[in-house]
Design a protein around this motif. Sequence first.
Motif, PDB file in Angstrom:
ATOM      1  N   CYS A  43       0.839  -1.357  -0.009  1.00  0.00           N
ATOM      2  CA  CYS A  43       0.091   0.223  -0.114  1.00  0.00           C
ATOM      3  C   CYS A  43       0.891   1.196  -0.030  1.00  0.00           C
ATOM      4  CB  CYS A  43      -0.857  -0.119   1.195  1.00  0.00           C
ATOM      5  SG  CYS A  43      -1.902  -1.320   1.288  1.00  0.00           S
ATOM      6  N   ARG A 325      -6.054 -10.665   8.744  1.00  0.00           N
ATOM      7  CA  ARG A 325      -7.080 -11.301   9.639  1.00  0.00           C
ATOM      8  C   ARG A 325      -7.359 -12.813   9.163  1.00  0.00           C
ATOM      9  NH1 ARG A 325      -9.138  -6.480  10.246  1.00  0.00           N
ATOM     10  NH2 ARG A 325     -10.729  -6.617   8.614  1.00  0.00           N
ATOM     11  N   GLN A 345     -17.042  -6.389   5.017  1.00  0.00           N
ATOM     12  CA  GLN A 345     -17.866  -4.979   4.964  1.00  0.00           C
ATOM     13  C   GLN A 345     -17.371  -4.476   3.782  1.00  0.00           C
ATOM     14  OE1 GLN A 345     -17.358  -4.132   9.386  1.00  0.00           O
ATOM     15  NE2 GLN A 345     -19.121  -2.820   8.838  1.00  0.00           N
ATOM     16  N   THR A 347     -14.821  -1.858   4.019  1.00  0.00           N
ATOM     17  CA  THR A 347     -14.443  -0.787   4.449  1.00  0.00           C
ATOM     18  C   THR A 347     -12.961  -0.161   3.877  1.00  0.00           C
ATOM     19  OG1 THR A 347     -15.432  -1.235   6.576  1.00  0.00           O
ATOM     20  CG2 THR A 347     -13.910   0.594   6.577  1.00  0.00           C
ATOM     21  N   ALA A 348     -13.077   0.865   3.320  1.00  0.00           N
ATOM     22  CA  ALA A 348     -11.864   1.332   2.611  1.00  0.00           C
ATOM     23  C   ALA A 348     -11.692   2.790   2.571  1.00  0.00           C
ATOM     24  CB  ALA A 348     -11.936   0.919   1.316  1.00  0.00           C
ATOM     25  N   ILE A 349     -10.549   3.388   2.252  1.00  0.00           N
ATOM     26  CA  ILE A 349     -10.327   4.741   2.297  1.00  0.00           C
ATOM     27  C   ILE A 349      -9.280   5.070   1.428  1.00  0.00           C
ATOM     28  CG2 ILE A 349      -8.484   4.868   4.165  1.00  0.00           C
ATOM     29  CD1 ILE A 349      -9.862   7.359   5.248  1.00  0.00           C
ATOM     30  N   ASP A 423     -14.981   4.709  10.298  1.00  0.00           N
ATOM     31  CA  ASP A 423     -14.616   3.839  11.497  1.00  0.00           C
ATOM     32  C   ASP A 423     -15.748   3.895  12.288  1.00  0.00           C
ATOM     33  OD1 ASP A 423     -12.174   3.466   9.959  1.00  0.00           O
ATOM     34  OD2 ASP A 423     -11.114   4.191  11.576  1.00  0.00           O
ATOM     35  N   ALA A 426     -18.567   1.900  10.605  1.00  0.00           N
ATOM     36  CA  ALA A 426     -18.338   0.415  10.146  1.00  0.00           C
ATOM     37  C   ALA A 426     -18.670  -0.253  11.541  1.00  0.00           C
ATOM     38  CB  ALA A 426     -17.124   0.396   9.627  1.00  0.00           C
ATOM     39  N   ARG A 430     -21.325  -3.028  11.685  1.00  0.00           N
ATOM     40  CA  ARG A 430     -20.867  -4.482  12.088  1.00  0.00           C
ATOM     41  C   ARG A 430     -21.519  -5.328  13.256  1.00  0.00           C
ATOM     42  NH1 ARG A 430     -17.137  -8.539  10.977  1.00  0.00           N
ATOM     43  NH2 ARG A 430     -16.747  -7.561   8.825  1.00  0.00           N
TER      44      ARG A 430
ATOM     45  N   GLU B 442     -13.605  -4.218  10.892  1.00  0.00           N
ATOM     46  CA  GLU B 442     -13.000  -3.693   9.756  1.00  0.00           C
ATOM     47  C   GLU B 442     -13.099  -2.217   9.626  1.00  0.00           C
ATOM     48  OE1 GLU B 442     -14.179  -4.551   5.488  1.00  0.00           O
ATOM     49  OE2 GLU B 442     -14.812  -6.537   6.482  1.00  0.00           O
ATOM     50  N   LEU B 443     -11.798  -1.551   9.750  1.00  0.00           N
ATOM     51  CA  LEU B 443     -11.559   0.089   9.917  1.00  0.00           C
ATOM     52  C   LEU B 443     -10.757   0.539   8.608  1.00  0.00           C
ATOM     53  CD1 LEU B 443     -10.492  -0.389  13.501  1.00  0.00           C
ATOM     54  CD2 LEU B 443     -12.722   0.433  12.645  1.00  0.00           C
ATOM     55  N   THR B 444     -11.130   1.661   8.138  1.00  0.00           N
ATOM     56  CA  THR B 444     -10.511   2.320   7.103  1.00  0.00           C
ATOM     57  C   THR B 444      -8.984   2.324   7.231  1.00  0.00           C
ATOM     58  OG1 THR B 444     -10.345   4.483   8.295  1.00  0.00           O
ATOM     59  CG2 THR B 444     -12.135   3.928   6.629  1.00  0.00           C
ATOM     60  N   TYR B 445      -8.355   1.554   5.988  1.00  0.00           N
ATOM     61  CA  TYR B 445      -7.054   1.531   5.948  1.00  0.00           C
ATOM     62  C   TYR B 445      -6.303   2.042   4.780  1.00  0.00           C
ATOM     63  CZ  TYR B 445      -2.323  -0.246   5.022  1.00  0.00           C
ATOM     64  OH  TYR B 445      -1.052  -0.317   4.598  1.00  0.00           O
ATOM     65  N   ALA B 446      -5.557   3.084   4.780  1.00  0.00           N
ATOM     66  CA  ALA B 446      -4.324   3.190   3.670  1.00  0.00           C
ATOM     67  C   ALA B 446      -3.430   4.071   4.494  1.00  0.00           C
ATOM     68  CB  ALA B 446      -5.371   4.335   2.513  1.00  0.00           C
TER      69      ALA B 446
END
Lengths: 568, 568
Positions: A43, A325, A345, A347-349, A423, A426, A430, B442-446
């Motif tokens: 990343c 995970r 889910q 979850t993305a940014i 977050d 999310a 969940r 599941e949290l935002t990740y970048a």
Amino acid sequence: MTKIVIIGGVAGGASAAARARRLSETAEIIVLERGEHVSFANCGLPYHIGGDIKQREALLLQTPLSFKRRFNVDVRTFHEVVAIDPQARLLTVKMWPSGETYQESYDKLLLSPGAAPVVPPIPGLDNPATFALRNVPDMDRIIAALDSRKPAHATVVGGGFIGLEMVEALHQRGIKVTLLELAAQVMAPVDPEMANILHHELVQQGIDLRLNRGLTAVTQGVSPEADRDATGSCEQGSDNGDLTLQLSSGETLMTDMLILAIGVKPEVRLANAAGLVLGASGGIKVDASMRTSDPHIYAVGDAVETPEFVTGKPGVIPLAGPANRQGRMAADNMLGRDISYTRTQGTAICKVFDLAVASTGLNEKRIKALGLAYEKIYVHPASHASYYPGAHPVSFKLLFDPQNGRILGAQAVGKDGVDKRIDVLAVAMRAGLTVMQLEELELTYAPPFGSARDVINQAGMVAANVINGDEVVCHSEDILALTADQLLLDVRNPGELTSIGQIPGAINIPVDELRQRLSELPTDKEILVTCQVGLRGHVACRMLRNAGFKARNLSGGFKTFQMATARF
Amino acid sequence: MTKIVIIGGVAGGASAAARARRLSETAEIIVLERGEHVSFANCGLPYHIGGDIKQREALLLQTPLSFKRRFNVDVRTFHEVVAIDPQARLLTVKMWPSGETYQESYDKLLLSPGAAPVVPPIPGLDNPATFALRNVPDMDRIIAALDSRKPAHATVVGGGFIGLEMVEALHQRGIKVTLLELAAQVMAPVDPEMANILHHELVQQGIDLRLNRGLTAVTQGVSPEADRDATGSCEQGSDNGDLTLQLSSGETLMTDMLILAIGVKPEVRLANAAGLVLGASGGIKVDASMRTSDPHIYAVGDAVETPEFVTGKPGVIPLAGPANRQGRMAADNMLGRDISYTRTQGTAICKVFDLAVASTGLNEKRIKALGLAYEKIYVHPASHASYYPGAHPVSFKLLFDPQNGRILGAQAVGKDGVDKRIDVLAVAMRAGLTVMQLEELELTYAPPFGSARDVINQAGMVAANVINGDEVVCHSEDILALTADQLLLDVRNPGELTSIGQIPGAINIPVDELRQRLSELPTDKEILVTCQVGLRGHVACRMLRNAGFKARNLSGGFKTFQMATARF
């Protein structure tokens, strides 16, 4: 003594190896990685190209030696598994660069091959100025080309995560950038009106954004057609362009460098050849324990399909968090535990210049395609107390089931606090909280960090109002399809209409005058109310409905209308 | 037509008035506010004093006129209710400055009087250089004194939210500041080892921090004793001090300005005089609908007691978020709805110079006092990918039930991302997630925003390891009470021991050599393992336990040990 072999030493594979050793000192653990590096920060690659991450070494988190020392894991790089014999539990391994092969047995096998960039069948892609970005050697090649060829103009194909990050990285290096996107929007996880905020940012930053355009052919050198191109698009390119791009729109574009970031697809060749069952989405099929159709073979990460959180439908959702995970869980299960993966889910940014865009759950496009009942609301509150410096609006879209308030998904765009809001949402999603429960969330508040009613509280209040019937919302699509039985009322102050803009045909009565001027409104029409972000519209609608009018509030107000109707 | 009267026009009162009008166009709504302002940003006051918020007007969110125009609410400032007659449903209202009184009837009454600063019975406080900060006139007085008297030195008494914010505000104006705190730590909501990070920051910023000291007397002018003070503490004060402070330690301190920020207590005088039931905690007793012991009288905000989230025990938890929510709910219930307030977690945050400190739920001090079974773990991960610029450690403490994994509370301190982590944890806690489920979030990740394994995921993994028995932790208190049957093993590299520090008596075997050097360790002793933050210690403990040793890992490593043993 269990012998665990792991194919692929990044993210899921590396997590599994480390976890397996922590669980068992006696297991034999081998990682076979066809590339040069294990456990690298994939990343981070665009950020090293762009210069934010100065040290290349910072991206190399582990080495075969460090894995050996810390975890007694036998990591073999340049080792490509070319065949799996599930019956004999034997792998055929090819060593690079020699090309020699040998056989390796396993008790438990973990597939963590990841995903590969999609390379479309476009003629002319095989040239020295065209790149994809998947690993450290790819990054090194791009940086070498930037240093040696000093391109003045680059073209990125694909407006997803990597595409947008590469646009920014190249722009940071002083290169003019064109972004080609086949769809009508970048960043597919969010809906078009949210993506329009990104489009605006890209154009503001000087990016030549071209939506609805595919790349159809590439030729080396400046083509005669390009010179004769009457669209003027060549001016966007460099005079010293090495490549001429043909676009699906008929345009021609010269560029010095081409980055393909069209997307990724699961690496399933090995699994497929070994007879493992693949899912309809194209990923390796696994059960909740991450086991494939072969009881001795597990698979994790971008190569597998997992159930999507809301629907339970399997899908390929390539993200680093779930991969890590899953890797850890697969190690548990290979060593005899019984751990189940829960749904994904998504979850993305993504950082897009000064903005962040983030999402979780389903977007409206997908909800519509699935035929689910839904409602949506928009809010645009400040990222923290608006009177404290540095506050920026968070444009937040919440999708939910209008019957029971179940959260279906959320999206946010803004300069500050976007990660935090997605977050929080999310976690709420969940945990199975409804939109009615979002108002109750007790979040940190002090002026530098939030508001007494945080973005998420406010979104929850609006959604709860909708479910309780305290607010009936309408949307831009309703405004655009106004009927003769409807009337559009703008309750902002006249100064805002002239300075910010307005929807044609709206009558204007400021909310603070409305109570005295109700007699000006017809009682036989439905009144669609708009303000700037939806707050005053809500007050006006309550006033109107309490006075017996039929009224709906434009959720997110004129700001959302602008987002929904902008064209790029 | 319901007649609603609201006493107090800030936070809960203002929220209730606006909500009531949105629900009913016909209700008569009157707000009686004894002060000059309604709906002002009381959390912003210190930041205007410090100069972060430039415009005083930015703090005045609403005026009586704006309330009238927008909500048709009759807001009467300088109107102090001096008596409630619950039987007759009549209020006695005194108007300032005239002092005239009149009677006002109500159908439903809402008490939102807030809390008042605690002013201890210290001789000499009644002087022109001593201030408290509760409202806009208080702020104006402090700013006027700063401008006119130009104090070189100020003393803040009390290291809570307002005290710490005032320390920073005064420091920003170039004033030397002494902070007196009666307890052994500032910021009571967190535990002492977490507060020590704040103590370090305060001292680094040049604040004269004096813990374990109360103020016992104040005299105007420079006292003879102060001159003779042998402790040298006078040097911390100003030569032009207007006040001489006597401290419980025997020290004497000269200062130019004194700010009392000792805490607040619920304003219950009116409620008490009206015969409403007060709770054991001193706040007005209300049921879940925010109704007092009188069926026509509701109460909200800092003046009431609400059930604490974990235990359900009533307590006074003065926070803006709950006050606003309670106000909105009380309006619903006064107008015939049936909405229940849920428990209060006490989620809170404070900026302390470059740090943020935040917490939710119970702290360890309180858990111990309640006699609850608990375990705690510490992690110190980076706020986002450590290879991306701007990452800072988040020191995170998680308290949980060791049997079922129920979350009891959490605390965090750091330069970046503290608000987000406590928000995520607060939602998980409220939703009833266990620590085992934190890993799945599941949290935002970048890279600019987080990590594939976020702080919360990592804390959850460590806590889950404890519950599963994969990790047995020990703490600084165990290290300090090491027995002859125990051995302390530091698995960091020798260079870290010399550059960072070490615990006396520990033997050192780097984790990457441990597998080869197990024979150096005794099998008859319990090995307490430490590294820097607890990660390598976990790997070492797994190795030791898998090899048959008894081993426990120091949670949070040497970094936590330093926090726990620092003295200020």
